[in-house]
Design an enzyme around this catalytic site. Sequence first.
Site, PDB file in Angstrom:
ATOM      1  N   LYS A  13      71.821  43.695  20.460  1.00  0.00           N
ATOM      2  CA  LYS A  13      70.752  44.684  20.258  1.00  0.00           C
ATOM      3  C   LYS A  13      69.394  44.126  20.676  1.00  0.00           C
ATOM      4  CE  LYS A  13      71.497  45.142  15.769  1.00  0.00           C
ATOM      5  NZ  LYS A  13      72.617  44.227  15.511  1.00  0.00           N
ATOM      6  N   ARG A  88      70.160  50.578   9.045  1.00  0.00           N
ATOM      7  CA  ARG A  88      71.408  49.877   8.749  1.00  0.00           C
ATOM      8  C   ARG A  88      72.139  50.515   7.572  1.00  0.00           C
ATOM      9  NH1 ARG A  88      69.333  44.628  10.897  1.00  0.00           N
ATOM     10  NH2 ARG A  88      71.039  43.172  11.136  1.00  0.00           N
ATOM     11  N   ARG A 122      73.885  30.617  18.874  1.00  0.00           N
ATOM     12  CA  ARG A 122      72.589  31.221  19.231  1.00  0.00           C
ATOM     13  C   ARG A 122      71.428  30.277  18.922  1.00  0.00           C
ATOM     14  NH1 ARG A 122      71.150  37.208  17.252  1.00  0.00           N
ATOM     15  NH2 ARG A 122      71.206  36.313  15.160  1.00  0.00           N
ATOM     16  N   ARG A 155      68.486  30.224  13.731  1.00  0.00           N
ATOM     17  CA  ARG A 155      68.150  31.117  12.620  1.00  0.00           C
ATOM     18  C   ARG A 155      68.876  30.677  11.356  1.00  0.00           C
ATOM     19  NH1 ARG A 155      68.393  37.408  14.329  1.00  0.00           N
ATOM     20  NH2 ARG A 155      69.416  37.455  12.309  1.00  0.00           N
ATOM     21  N   ARG A 166      77.461  38.839   6.992  1.00  0.00           N
ATOM     22  CA  ARG A 166      76.783  39.885   7.770  1.00  0.00           C
ATOM     23  C   ARG A 166      77.788  40.813   8.446  1.00  0.00           C
ATOM     24  NH1 ARG A 166      73.655  35.757  11.018  1.00  0.00           N
ATOM     25  NH2 ARG A 166      72.780  37.402  12.296  1.00  0.00           N
TER      26      ARG A 166
END
Length: 217
Positions: A13, A88, A122, A155, A166
């Site tokens: 996204k 969400r 990431r 992160r 998540r």
Amino acid sequence: MRFVFFGAPGAGKGTMAAEASKEFGLPHISSGELFRAAIRECSPLGLQVKELIGRGSLVPDDLTIKIVHERLASPDAANGWLLDGFPRTIPQARSLSEIDPEDYVIDLEVSDEKVIERLSGRRMCGKCGRSYHVTLKPPKVANICDYCGVPLYIREDDNVESIRRRIETYRVQTAPLVDFYRSRATLVPIDGEGDATSVWHELRILMARLMGLQLVD
Ligand code: AMP
């Protein structure tokens, strides 16, 4: 034109919204980034949400709706926006439809395996918000942002435990929005499994068509 970028964590996204923002000149509004900025500034909101975000839980709807609605009221968002990570939950989606309804919801479809692979490698630039990946999208110099020259960071919620939570949260609380948007006929599914270049290639053509624009190349 108003676009929601929808999909599981790691669906792409943020990456796709950043590309679309450059291409079509619409502001990229990421609810996660609004929260991370509040955490960096140690604001009262930041202190309130830090722990929840670190462990991969959703921030309560009232706080989330308030921060996103404030951002949508900024002058640069008056003629359109690209929302990434919001809504969400069903109450968030209802709130958006009341204050500033979306035109389209781009649903980036990816498998759980791809999500885990992407999130666990990431790396982020804290200055420009670009994301990299240790193997799938490495920076030119190890651990340094290609554009800002600053060291990348991991992160806090990109750890195995938070990633699992998540994905589960997405399944239970966020995935039901697919039916909500399908019933409003604004849902546009797109295969998000490929690499960023190929997904963007398809998405750029799709968005231009939805906006009635002619692409020059
Ligand atoms: P993201 O950058 O979109 O992956 O968001 C990072 C984290 O911020 C999420 O895991 C949530 O803890 C929080 N967050 C971001 N957007 C929302 C939202 N719309 N509703 C609730 N929590 C959110």
